[in-house]
Design an enzyme around this catalytic site. Structure first.
Site, mmCIF file in Angstrom:
data_model
loop_
_atom_site.group_PDB
_atom_site.id
_atom_site.type_symbol
_atom_site.label_atom_id
_atom_site.label_comp_id
_atom_site.label_asym_id
_atom_site.label_seq_id
_atom_site.Cartn_x
_atom_site.Cartn_y
_atom_site.Cartn_z
ATOM 1 N N ARG A 119 -134.362 -49.230 22.347
ATOM 2 C CA ARG A 119 -135.724 -49.638 22.679
ATOM 3 C C ARG A 119 -136.348 -50.385 21.496
ATOM 4 N NH1 ARG A 119 -138.657 -45.915 22.434
ATOM 5 N NH2 ARG A 119 -137.266 -44.157 22.082
ATOM 6 N N TYR B 91 -131.118 -53.552 27.596
ATOM 7 C CA TYR B 91 -130.956 -52.143 27.206
ATOM 8 C C TYR B 91 -131.815 -51.200 28.070
ATOM 9 C CZ TYR B 91 -131.382 -47.728 24.899
ATOM 10 O OH TYR B 91 -131.396 -46.376 24.681
ATOM 11 N N LYS C 251 -138.717 -45.405 31.475
ATOM 12 C CA LYS C 251 -139.831 -45.250 30.552
ATOM 13 C C LYS C 251 -141.046 -46.101 30.946
ATOM 14 C CE LYS C 251 -137.720 -42.101 28.403
ATOM 15 N NZ LYS C 251 -136.751 -42.210 27.364
ATOM 16 N N HIS D 187 -142.493 -36.751 28.692
ATOM 17 C CA HIS D 187 -141.112 -36.971 28.202
ATOM 18 C C HIS D 187 -140.457 -35.600 28.025
ATOM 19 C CE1 HIS D 187 -138.402 -39.029 24.912
ATOM 20 N NE2 HIS D 187 -137.846 -39.085 26.087
ATOM 21 N N SER E 20 -136.959 -38.758 21.421
ATOM 22 C CA SER E 20 -135.692 -39.372 21.792
ATOM 23 C C SER E 20 -134.564 -38.902 20.876
ATOM 24 C CB SER E 20 -135.820 -40.890 21.707
ATOM 25 O OG SER E 20 -136.850 -41.313 22.571
ATOM 26 N N CYS F 274 -133.295 -35.988 20.489
ATOM 27 C CA CYS F 274 -133.566 -34.710 19.815
ATOM 28 C C CYS F 274 -133.141 -33.518 20.658
ATOM 29 C CB CYS F 274 -135.037 -34.613 19.436
ATOM 30 S SG CYS F 274 -135.459 -35.724 18.084
ATOM 31 N N ASP G 52 -135.014 -35.795 31.038
ATOM 32 C CA ASP G 52 -135.792 -36.756 30.230
ATOM 33 C C ASP G 52 -137.266 -36.850 30.613
ATOM 34 O OD1 ASP G 52 -135.525 -38.694 28.065
ATOM 35 O OD2 ASP G 52 -135.915 -40.252 29.551
ATOM 36 N N ARG H 10 -124.684 -45.000 25.122
ATOM 37 C CA ARG H 10 -125.217 -44.180 26.222
ATOM 38 C C ARG H 10 -124.242 -44.095 27.380
ATOM 39 N NH1 ARG H 10 -130.604 -41.785 25.704
ATOM 40 N NH2 ARG H 10 -131.196 -42.474 23.615
HETATM 41 P P1 GTP Z 1 -133.068 -39.210 24.792
HETATM 42 O O1 GTP Z 1 -132.112 -39.481 25.900
HETATM 43 O O2 GTP Z 1 -133.043 -40.288 23.746
HETATM 44 O O3 GTP Z 1 -134.458 -38.941 25.245
HETATM 45 O O4 GTP Z 1 -132.496 -37.960 23.970
HETATM 46 P P2 GTP Z 1 -132.352 -36.388 24.223
HETATM 47 O O5 GTP Z 1 -133.591 -35.694 23.755
HETATM 48 O O6 GTP Z 1 -131.898 -36.123 25.607
HETATM 49 O O7 GTP Z 1 -131.206 -35.989 23.171
HETATM 50 P P3 GTP Z 1 -129.720 -35.457 23.375
HETATM 51 O O8 GTP Z 1 -129.661 -34.144 24.090
HETATM 52 O O9 GTP Z 1 -128.915 -36.557 23.938
HETATM 53 O O10 GTP Z 1 -129.267 -35.170 21.865
HETATM 54 C C1 GTP Z 1 -129.225 -36.180 20.898
HETATM 55 C C2 GTP Z 1 -128.375 -35.770 19.742
HETATM 56 O O11 GTP Z 1 -128.801 -34.516 19.208
HETATM 57 C C3 GTP Z 1 -126.913 -35.628 20.113
HETATM 58 O O12 GTP Z 1 -126.112 -36.260 19.137
HETATM 59 C C4 GTP Z 1 -126.691 -34.141 20.127
HETATM 60 O O13 GTP Z 1 -125.372 -33.811 19.801
HETATM 61 C C5 GTP Z 1 -127.709 -33.622 19.095
HETATM 62 N N1 GTP Z 1 -128.175 -32.258 19.449
HETATM 63 C C6 GTP Z 1 -128.600 -31.832 20.646
HETATM 64 N N2 GTP Z 1 -128.921 -30.514 20.643
HETATM 65 C C7 GTP Z 1 -128.685 -30.087 19.382
HETATM 66 C C8 GTP Z 1 -128.824 -28.809 18.737
HETATM 67 O O14 GTP Z 1 -129.220 -27.796 19.321
HETATM 68 N N3 GTP Z 1 -128.491 -28.760 17.425
HETATM 69 C C9 GTP Z 1 -128.050 -29.857 16.741
HETATM 70 N N4 GTP Z 1 -127.746 -29.718 15.464
HETATM 71 N N5 GTP Z 1 -127.901 -31.073 17.324
HETATM 72 C C10 GTP Z 1 -128.217 -31.196 18.619
HETATM 73 C C1 SPV Z 2 -135.134 -42.446 24.931
HETATM 74 O O1 SPV Z 2 -135.037 -43.319 24.055
HETATM 75 O O2 SPV Z 2 -135.981 -41.523 24.869
HETATM 76 C C2 SPV Z 2 -134.212 -42.459 26.087
HETATM 77 C C3 SPV Z 2 -133.381 -43.645 26.296
HETATM 78 O O3 SPV Z 2 -134.225 -41.540 26.885
HETATM 79 S S1 SPV Z 2 -134.325 -44.947 27.004
HETATM 80 O O4 SPV Z 2 -134.149 -44.895 28.444
HETATM 81 O O5 SPV Z 2 -133.797 -46.176 26.469
HETATM 82 O O6 SPV Z 2 -135.712 -44.791 26.680
HETATM 83 MN MN MN Z 3 -135.857 -40.105 26.471
#
Ligand code: GTP
Ligand code: SPV
Ligand code: MN
Length: 583
Positions: free
Chosen positions: A70, A198, A207, A227, A249, A251, A276, A365
């Site tokens: 983004r 993207y 979003k 979110h 994001s 996290c 999400d 992704r």
């Molecule tokens: P968006 O799709 O961007 O909104 O992200 P999201 O909040 O869904 O994040 P996602 O679950 O994809 O995690 C992102 C990164 O954080 C990945 O590389 C995971 O491996 C890492 N991660 C997720 N949960 C944990 C956790 O409990 N501990 C640690 N250390 N890392 C984590």
């Molecule tokens: C984020 O960045 O929080 C995502 C991926 O979930 S996007 O759809 O690109 O916003």
């Molecule tokens: Mn997101």
């Protein structure tokens, strides 16, 4: 196909006149249509087929290397009054924004097909769902929208019945970052996006619509567009609590939404509603209910393996689109921490050289239908949504924020949400790892002034006496060597259990200046290799650090000026006062 809804037909005609496509295709959302598009992209090189034996119906898309995340600096909220967009958004006057972006759309689809995608955000029968139409010249966007939303004929039928829909216009343009803009016109229920293919910039249902435009509508109509993941936690006794969590994001939302309970927690089950976005409504009885407007996942690939997130690892084994991952010699997708295979090609398509950067882009992704998730909840299509017991905020904080704490009440919870800060990640272009304020994990996504948004959040206290409890978690505390203190992933269930026990008044807490914390005994650490000192560190409140934090939160809030609800500052002042009480 065309439509009998003249507002839609007229708009499609006017867009065609401006962008001059070679032909127009109305998407009906069928599987046959998806397959046709995939075959066509496979021929054109937009998609590369992955090994059909190990990854059936999986494809790799390599985006332009300058177009991998983004772009917050190119994302605008265009309201008549700049104050309505607020200091949290980039703003442009609607007339100027239209003029600027329409000039870029002129002739942009020459020689290309223009796709018209009617879609429904939310279960097709739900009164909480909202409709939209995206026009795009990208077949990759169409394929992603098919996996991510309820799109096609059913959505069009509802649009024609209701007459109201969000207009989203997208073209990949020439991918020149200088001619890339993501513009939102909440007063017109319209989005215009050009110059990026993207996800968050181009899949306009996500979003752009489901957060930026929807948050604006939600404020007018008395609900919340957030979110947040939505997860059901079922106890061994068969009692299920639904929890919605807002983390910035990359996290951990996708991971938490489909976590697999560890062996030490027999009988517990996790059900995914969404990973999400959550739309939250008060029902007639004052219960907060959530629906997930999406129907698929656009998830972070790196870090996904059979140990961290087996549900995700398994669901992307077929019928998935990978964007910007590496490839192995036997044509399987590869990413950092996959734990199997060896990459030979990196995300740009160049030979992979160890030590010369990652094979998969850190923001690579996967796109996959939610139906592929083994933990997908039966209630994901329920028109009435699910009742929410707890709202949880969180962020990536090396220090300061404890593993978990509970806000004192709803309004203090609003302050906790407003004060969220997190280290930036690869999900947006820009510096990575710097702590910034990301209130409610909505900094990039709130379609209006945060001051008004917090007032809207606060107003819920007057509307219901059955609001969910509010919590804050942090999975990302580190020791001096940069090692995570908490094992995370499946083990996060232990924290969710404490949250549920609090909601059910089954467990006490340490009352501190920042809220209620568990005692070390309250979190089940059975079978965990974690020392008492580490648990103590995870559950401690460093008063000096927190005084500095609350001062910084206060300054941040005050930067919103007169529009800031004074009540929020009063709550901040209460926390400061509590921190100043000597032990
Ligand atoms: P968006 O799709 O961007 O909104 O992200 P999201 O909040 O869904 O994040 P996602 O679950 O994809 O995690 C992102 C990164 O954080 C990945 O590389 C995971 O491996 C890492 N991660 C997720 N949960 C944990 C956790 O409990 N501990 C640690 N250390 N890392 C984590
Ligand atoms: C984020 O960045 O929080 C995502 C991926 O979930 S996007 O759809 O690109 O916003
Ligand atoms: Mn997101």
């Amino acid at each position: 196909m065309t439509t009998r809804l003249s507002a839609l037909q007229d708009w499609v005609d006017s867009v065609a006149k401006l962008t001059q496509p070679e032909d127009i295709h109305w998407c009906n959302g069928s599987d046959a249509e998806y397959k046709r598009l995939i075959r066509q992209m496979n021929r054109s090189g937009d998609l590369i087929e992955l090994d059909a034996a190990s990854y059936p119906n999986c494809y790799l898309h390599r985006s332009d290397p300058t177009d991998v995340a983004r772009v917050e600096h190119l994302t605008f909220i265009c309201t008549q009054d700049e104050e309505d967009a607020g200091p949290n958004n980039h703003w442009m006057k609607p007339a100027d924004a239209h003029a600027k972006i329409d000039a870029l759309f002129e002739g942009a689809m020459q020689g290309r097909t223009m796709y018209v995608i009617p879609y429904c955000m939310g279960p097709i029968e739900s009164p909480y769902s909202r409709l939209g139409v995206e026009i795009t010249d990208s077949p990759y966007v169409v394929a992603n929208m098919k996996l991510m939303t309820r799109m096609g004929a059913d959505a069009l039928a509802r649009i024609e019945r209701e007459g109201t829909f969000v207009k989203g216009l997208h073209s990949t343009g020439d991918l020149d970052p200088d001619r890339r803009f993501i513009m939102h016109f909440p007063e017109e229920l319209a989005i215009k996006s050009i110059g990026s293919g993207y996800g968050g910039n181009a899949l306009l249902g996500k979003k752009c619509h489901a957060l930026r435009i929807a948050s604006w509508q939600a404020r007018q109509e008395g609900w919340l567009a957030e979110h947040m993941l939505i997860v059901g936690v079922e106890s061994p006794q068969g009692e299920t609590h639904y929890i919605a969590c807002a983390f910035p994001s990359a996290c951990g939302k996708t991971n938490l939404a489909m976590l697999i309970p560890p062996d030490s927690q027999p009988g517990w089950k996790i059900w995914t509603l969404g990973d999400d976005i959550a739309w939250l409504h008060l029902d007639e009885g004052g219960q907060l209910r959530a629906i997930n407007p999406e129907a698929g996942y656009f998830g972070v690939v790196p870090g996904t393996n059979a140990k961290t997130n087996k549900n995700a690892f398994d669901m992307i084994q077929s019928d998935a689109i990978f964007t910007n991952v590496g490839v192995t010699a036997d044509n399987q997708p590869w990413w950092e921490d996959k734990k199997t295979g060896t990459p030979v090609t990196d995300w740009k398509g160049d030979p992979y050289v160890e030590g010369a950067g990652p094979a998969a882009h850190p923001n690579s992704r996967f796109t996959v239908s939610a139906k592929r998730n083994a933990a997908y909840s039966e209630l994901a299509d329920a028109p009435e949504g699910v009742p929410i017991s707890a709202l949880v905020f969180g962020g990536r904080r090396k220090e300061l924020a404890p593993l978990v704490y509970e806000a004192k009440d709803w309004k203090h919870g609003v302050l906790v949400g407003a004060g969220v800060a997190s280290e930036t990640t690869a999900a947006a272009t820009g510096e990575i790892g710097v702590v910034r304020r990301d209130p409610m994990a909505m900094k990039p996504f709130c379609g209006y002034n945060f001051a008004d948004y917090w007032a809207h959040w606060l107003s819920f206290a007057e509307r219901s006496d059955k609001l969910p409890r509010v919590f804050h978690v942090n999975w990302f505390r580190q020791d001096a060597d940069g090692k995570f203190l908490w094992p995370g992933f499946g083990e996060n269930l232990r924290v969710l259990r404490w949250i549920i026990d609090r909601c059910e008044n089954r467990v006490g807490a340490n009352e501190t200046a920042i809220g209620f914390l568990p005692t070390a005994d309250d979190i089940d650490t059975r079978d965990l290799d974690i020392s008492a000192e580490t648990m103590a560190a995870l559950l401690s409140v460093d008063k000096d650090q927190w005084k500095a934090e609350m001062a910084s939160v206060g300054e941040y809030l005050q930067s919103y000026g007169d529009r800031l609800p004074s009540e929020l500052l009063a709550i901040q002042a209460d926390v400061v006062a509590a921190l100043n009480v000597p032990d």
